[in-house]
Design an enzyme around this catalytic site. Sequence first.
Site, PDB file in Angstrom:
ATOM      1  N   CYS A 139      -8.164  -4.936  -8.789  1.00  0.00           N
ATOM      2  CA  CYS A 139      -7.120  -5.655  -7.159  1.00  0.00           C
ATOM      3  C   CYS A 139      -8.597  -6.235  -6.653  1.00  0.00           C
ATOM      4  O   CYS A 139      -7.513  -8.182  -5.946  1.00  0.00           O
ATOM      5  CB  CYS A 139      -6.745  -4.794  -6.789  1.00  0.00           C
ATOM      6  SG  CYS A 139      -7.408  -3.940  -6.034  1.00  0.00           S
ATOM      7  N   HIS A 271      -6.824  -0.087  -2.109  1.00  0.00           N
ATOM      8  CA  HIS A 271      -5.916  -1.317  -3.445  1.00  0.00           C
ATOM      9  C   HIS A 271      -5.688  -2.570  -2.443  1.00  0.00           C
ATOM     10  O   HIS A 271      -5.301  -2.303  -1.025  1.00  0.00           O
ATOM     11  CB  HIS A 271      -4.572  -0.903  -3.902  1.00  0.00           C
ATOM     12  CG  HIS A 271      -4.205  -2.220  -4.550  1.00  0.00           C
ATOM     13  ND1 HIS A 271      -4.567  -2.391  -5.673  1.00  0.00           N
ATOM     14  CD2 HIS A 271      -2.670  -2.407  -4.488  1.00  0.00           C
ATOM     15  CE1 HIS A 271      -3.820  -3.187  -6.487  1.00  0.00           C
ATOM     16  NE2 HIS A 271      -2.752  -3.544  -5.784  1.00  0.00           N
ATOM     17  N   ASN A 291       1.305  -8.826  -5.917  1.00  0.00           N
ATOM     18  CA  ASN A 291       1.030  -7.766  -6.489  1.00  0.00           C
ATOM     19  C   ASN A 291      -0.121  -8.414  -7.816  1.00  0.00           C
ATOM     20  O   ASN A 291       1.054  -9.021  -8.192  1.00  0.00           O
ATOM     21  CB  ASN A 291       1.463  -6.293  -6.678  1.00  0.00           C
ATOM     22  CG  ASN A 291       0.618  -5.134  -6.468  1.00  0.00           C
ATOM     23  OD1 ASN A 291      -0.652  -4.842  -6.292  1.00  0.00           O
ATOM     24  ND2 ASN A 291       1.733  -3.821  -6.066  1.00  0.00           N
TER      25      ASN A 291
END
Length: 324
Positions: A139, A271, A291
């Site tokens: 991520c 994250h 995302n």
Amino acid sequence: MYSETFFLVLAFILACNATTLRSLDSEWKLWKSNYEKKYTSQIDEEFRRKTWESNWKMVQEHNQLADQGKKSYWMKVNHFADKTEKELKSMSCFHPPASEERTFKNYQDRSYQPGPSNVDWRDEKCVTAVKDQGYCGSCWAFSTVGTIESRYCIKYGPLVELSEQQLVDCDSSNDGCCGGFPSSAFFHVTEYGMMKSSNYKYKGYATECRFKNSKALQLNASKSYDLIGEDNIASAVAFDGPLSVAFAVHTHFYFYDKGIYDEACAPAANHAILAVGYGSEEYEQYWIIKNSWGQYWGEKGYGKIRRNVNLCEIGDWGSAIDLI
């Protein structure tokens, strides 16, 4: 008489359970087909089915409350639905440095404060398509690359898709699929430049570094920096462009569908996502985030998160780069 009534009630309950089971069987088969799920053995499928049923029940119960106006967002049975809570937690991919190693930039002193009430860089065609990191803990690479892609577009015009795989393979300051930190990745980008994703495609796992300087886009960057505070981050988003922010993801967030997420959080940020704008609905302020979990998640890969309450530490870990 009592015995007859008992057996009638029991028969009714069994019939309802059988109907529910048939309905779940149909939904399970449809879900597997929609998400192209295949399992290696009958035992594995039975385990996944049991996990899926648990998550399915959680989603239904939550959405009943959302339909009643008792929740501000809805959930869905998406591609994560056959994963256990432990497996989802193992996807954590944000490794922040010690606080003393961070260099902060304060936007509250800038003359352009405050910013517009609503910002969405997708309207300016300066946000690339939603991508999927898969089960690689990358991520940090996606939010880093997303920041650069958008800010390059804002500064110079063209919207170019850049390579997350380059960072996974070649950025020795981070840990590839085992996690990393965007600010560290920005140093790598400033020194080496970035290859296009078409020349260095994403694989979802770490390989040997295949960076080629001759094919790299060189970036003129004055500095990279961290931001703290939602006001500062909002100003940076409004006037400079999208940037990486951290988020303390709870299991519920994996099943987000639509609405403004304002609920459970993990104990600490785990994250990294891309803040592409912000806005408000009925006096409720929110972030617009992109995302890296593919288009099945959220609203085709995007979501809204409650703003100005530092939900899930979203205001603690902003990271960006200035292009000149």
